[in-house]
Design an enzyme around this catalytic site. Structure first.
Site, short mmCIF file in Angstrom:
data_model
loop_
_atom_site.label_atom_id
_atom_site.label_comp_id
_atom_site.label_asym_id
_atom_site.label_seq_id
_atom_site.Cartn_x
_atom_site.Cartn_y
_atom_site.Cartn_z
N HIS A 34 -9.28 13.03 -24.30
CA HIS A 34 -10.39 13.80 -23.46
C HIS A 34 -11.79 13.42 -23.68
CE1 HIS A 34 -6.86 16.04 -22.59
NE2 HIS A 34 -6.64 16.45 -23.93
N GLY B 201 -6.11 17.12 -29.15
CA GLY B 201 -5.30 15.74 -28.54
C GLY B 201 -6.55 14.76 -28.12
N HIS C 144 -3.89 17.34 -19.12
CA HIS C 144 -2.91 16.60 -20.13
C HIS C 144 -1.66 16.13 -19.21
CE1 HIS C 144 -4.35 19.55 -22.99
NE2 HIS C 144 -4.43 18.37 -23.73
N CYS D 129 -20.26 -8.29 5.13
CA CYS D 129 -20.92 -8.76 5.74
C CYS D 129 -20.77 -8.56 7.17
CB CYS D 129 -20.88 -10.58 5.88
SG CYS D 129 -21.88 -11.31 6.91
N THR E 207 -28.33 -9.35 1.34
CA THR E 207 -28.84 -10.50 1.33
C THR E 207 -29.31 -10.53 2.98
OG1 THR E 207 -27.77 -11.30 -0.50
CG2 THR E 207 -28.82 -12.98 1.10
N ASP F 190 -17.73 -10.34 -0.62
CA ASP F 190 -17.48 -9.08 -0.90
C ASP F 190 -17.04 -7.81 0.00
OD1 ASP F 190 -19.78 -8.62 -0.04
OD2 ASP F 190 -20.79 -7.69 -1.59
N GLY F 191 -16.84 -8.64 1.41
CA GLY F 191 -16.29 -7.97 2.43
C GLY F 191 -17.26 -7.08 3.21
#
Length: 597
Positions: A62, A59, A231, A429, A471, A426-427
Site C-alpha cells: 500500500h 500489510g 487487497h 504523426c 516536431t 511513436d504513432g
C-alpha cells in the site's frame, strides 16, 4: 494486470523497499527483523515537546502508506507485514515498546481489517499489561469505505482505505504540537467519524510470487470494479462503463446520497467545509490522474454545490500497481465546542501543518489556500502573426480549391501515416497532421481566403501553431513564418501575380530559414526528403504537378533509408526497411492533393 515484475521475490521486495526509506529520509531508521520503520531518536532527551508517539501499519503493498508516512509531524513508526498480510502482534509490540520514545504515550491507528485489528489489538493489550502505569497506549480503528454497504458488511463493518491517511496526518499534527494522548486519540476518532471513501479499478493486481488470477475472474475491457478494496477484493459491483463521468457520478452517489440507507454514513451539505483526496491506487499515470481530479471536482461543485477547501491528489495508499483510484471526503470540523479539546486547532490547520515524510504530499501552503491568487493577464496570450498584407495576388477560389484538396488528402491518409509511424516512431504523426489539416479547413470555413497571398498565408500560421504539436508542428510553423516573410519581401520589390516562379523563390528562402533550426537534409529520412524535391522541381519547371510527383518520389525513397534524425533513430528493429518516413509521406500526400486537377 501484468504479472511481470522487476523483483519477483516478495520477501526481498518488502525488505528492500523498507530499507530504501532510510536512503530517502535521513531521519528514519529500519528495524529489519521486525519490519518497523521509525523516527530516529533525537540527539538529547527532553528537546521535543511531543507527548504522544503515533504508530500505524498493515500489510505491505500500500506504499507510501504507512512506512512512507513516518516522519516529523505525522507517524512515529510504521509496522509492515508481508504483501497484503497483517504484521504479527510481536512486530507491533516491538514498535510500541522499543521503537518509540519511552517518555511518550502511544496512539495506534489501524484500518478495519480483521487481521490488523487482532494483531495490533493483541500488541496494545500486551503493552498495557507490561508498561508502567505512567505510559498509556490507545488504539483507534478507521473504517471509511462506503463501497460495501451496511447489509453486506454486517458485524465486520466498513473497511479502512485511503481516508486513513487523513486520520494519521491530522492526529500526527496534533501530537507534534504537544497535545496529550486523550486529545490526540479524540481528534483521530473525530476525523475517522467524519470520513467517507470509495474506490474503483479497471483490473485486479498481480501479487509478486503468486500465480496470476484466473482469466474468468478478471474484468473485461469494458468493466469497472466499483467499490474496489485495497487487497484485490471485489467491490460492490462490476459495471460496464465507457465514460469517466459516469463512473465518478456513481462513486459520488455512494459517498453523498443520503437516500441510500445502506450507505448514508455521512451527511455533507454544500455549506460545510470539505477536504478532498483523490488517491492513485498505483497504476494510473499522473496525466490521467489530472483528468480524474478535474472530473471529481467538477461534479462535486456542479451537482452537490461542494467546493473543496483542500484538494489533495496523488499517490497516498496503493494496491501495488492497481489500475484505479479512490475518492475520500473529509467533513472538516473546526468548531471548538464540537472538537472538545482545549486549545486545539481545527482540522484544516492540522492538515496544513508541515510533515517531513516522503509519502506525504501537500506542497501548497496554508496562506496560498486561504488567500488564493485570482489575478490573470488581461489579454489572451497569442502567437498569431501580426496583421499583414502584400501586393502579391492570386485567385482566391483557385488557391482555396488547391489547398482544400491537399488538406483533405492529408486527412484521408492518416491511417497509413499512423501505421508507418507506429512502426518507426511513436504513432502520433498521422494524428498530428490530420489535426492540423482539420483546423485549417475549419479556419477557411470561418475566414475564406482573400486573394492577398501574404495575408492568406499569414492567417494560416497561428492555426498550425495552435493545432499541431511535436516536431512536425514546430517545423511547419517555422517554415510558414519564414514563408510569410519571404512572400512579403517579394511583394515589396515585385508586386503582381503569385506565379509558380514566385512561390518557388519564396519556398526556397523558407527552406534556407528552416535549415538554421534543423540539420535535416535530403537523405536523412525526414519530411525534408519530400519538401526539397518539390521546391527544386517547382523552381525548375514551374509545374506543380511535376513538383508533386518529385515530392512523392522523394517520400517513397525514404523506404529502406536509415534515419539520421528524429525519434526513428532510437527505435530498434528493421521497420525502416518496410515503410517510408511518415512525415515525408504525409507531406507528399498534401502536395499531390494540391496538384490534382
Amino acid at each position: 494486470m501484468s504479472s511481470k515484475h522487476f523483483i519477483t521475490d516478495p520477501a526481498s521486495l518488502v525488505n528492500t523497499a523498507l530499507h530504501s526509506l532510510t536512503l530517502t529520509n535521513p531521519n528514519v531508521a529500519l528495524d529489519a527483523n521486525n519490519k518497523i520503520v521509525y523516527r530516529r531518536p533525537l540527539p538529547s532527551a527532553g528537546t521535543h515537546k511531543q507527548k504522544v508517539a503515533l504508530i500505524s501499519g498493515g500489510g505491505s503493498g500500500h506504499e507510501p502508506s504507512f512506512s512512507g508516512l513516518v516522519g516529523d509531524g505525522i507517524l512515529s513508526a510504521a509496522v509492515a507485514g508481508t504483501i497484503f498480510a497483517s504484521p504479527s502482534s510481536s512486530q507491533v509490540q516491538a514498535a510500541i515498546t522499543s521503537r518509540t520514545p519511552r517518555d511518550q504515550d502511544v496512539l495506534v491507528v489501524v484500518m478495519n481489517y480483521t487481521g490488523d485489528i487482532l494483531n495490533f489489538g493483541v500488541a496494545v493489550e500486551k503493552a498495557r499489561a507490561l508498561e508502567k502505569e505512567d505510559r498509556k497506549v490507545e488504539m483507534v480503528v478507521v473504517a471509511d469505505d462506503v463501497g460495501v454497504g451496511r447489509a453486506k458488511a454486517g458485524k465486520v463493518g466498513r473497511r479502512g482505505i485511503a481516508g486513513t491517511v487523513f486520520v494519521v496526518k491530522i492526529a500526527g499534527a496534533l501530537a507534534a504540537r504537544g497535545f496529550a494522548l486523550q486529545d490526540v486519540a479524540k481528534m483521530a476518532r473525530l476525523t475517522a467519524d467524519n470520513l467517507v471513501s470509495v474506490g474503483a479499478s479497471l483490473s485486479h493486481v498481480h501479487v509478486p510470487g503468486r500465480p496470476p488470477m484466473a482469466a474468468d475472474q478478471e474484468l473485461s475491457s469494458k468493466q469497472v470494479e466499483l467499490g474496489m478494496g485495497i487487497h484485490n477484493e471485489d467491490g460492490s459491483a462490476r459495471v460496464e462503463l465507457t465514460q469517466l463521468e459516469d463512473l465518478v457520478e456513481m462513486m459520488l452517489k455512494q459517498l453523498l446520497n443520503q437516500s441510500d440507507e445502506d450507505r448514508a454514513f455521512l451527511s455533507i451539505t454544500a455549506d460545510q467545509k470539505v477536504a478532498l483526496m483523490v488517491n492513485n491506487l498505483g497504476g494510473v499515470s499522473p496525466l490521467e490522474m489530472g483528468g480524474i481530479v478535474n472530473e471529481v471536482v467538477r461534479q462535486l461543485t456542479s451537482r452537490y454545490g461542494i467546493s473543496p477547501a483542500r484538494t489533495l491528489a496523488g499517490t497516498y495508499m496503493t494496491s501495488l500497481n492497481g489500475l484505479g483510484f479512490s475518492i475520500s471526503l473529509l467533513k472538516i470540523v473546526e468548531d471548538k465546542e464540537e472538537i472538545g479539546i482545549e486549545g486545539a486547532p481545527g482540522m484544516i490547520e492540522l492538515l496544513d501543518d508541515v510533515a517531513e515524510a516522503t509519502g506525504w504530499s501537500a506542497p501548497i501552503r496554508r496562506e496560498t489556500w486561504e488567500n488564493p491568487n485570482t489575478a490573470s493577464y488581461d489579454k489572451n496570450a497569442s502567437l498569431a502573426v501580426e496583421d499583414v498584407s502584400g501586393n502579391l495576388k492570386m485567385d482566391e477560389e483557385t488557391l482555396m480549391a488547391a489547398l482544400t484538396k491537399g488538406l483533405r488528402r492529408v486527412i484521408e491518409v492518416e491511417p497509413e501515416v499512423t501505421q508507418y509511424d507506429t512502426v518507426v516512431g511513436d504513432g502520433d504523426c498521422g494524428i498530428g497532421l490530420k489535426r492540423g489539416a482539420e483546423a485549417i479547413l475549419a479556419h477557411f470555413f470561418q475566414e475564406p481566403l482573400t486573394g492577398d497571398v501574404v495575408a492568406d498565408v499569414a492567417s494560416i500560421v497561428p492555426v498550425v501553431e495552435s493545432s499541431m504539436d511535436g516536431t512536425s508542428g514546430a517545423l511547419y510553423t517555422i517554415f510558414l513564418h519564414s514563408l510569410v516573410r519571404s512572400l512579403r519581401q517579394i511583394s515589396a520589390t515585385n508586386p503582381g501575380d503569385a506565379t509558380a516562379s514566385v512561390w518557388a523563390k519564396a519556398l526556397e528562402k523558407s527552406m534556407q530559414a528552416l535549415a538554421k533550426y534543423t540539420p535535416a537534409r535530403p537523405g536523412d529520412r525526414t519530411l525534408i526528403d519530400a519538401l526539397y524535391p518539390f521546391v527544386e522541381t517547382l523552381g525548375q519547371t514551374g509545374d506543380i504537378t511535376t513538383a508533386a510527383e518529385a515530392a512523392q518520389k522523394g517520400a517513397d525513397g525514404t523506404k529502406g533509408m536509415k534515419a539520421s534524425l528524429g525519434r526513428t533513430v532510437y527505435v530498434g528493429g528493421e521497420g525502416f526497411e518496410q515503410v517510408p518516413d511518415p512525415g515525408a509521406y504525409g507531406l507528399a500526400a498534401f502536395l499531390k492533393g494540391m496538384a490534382e486537377p
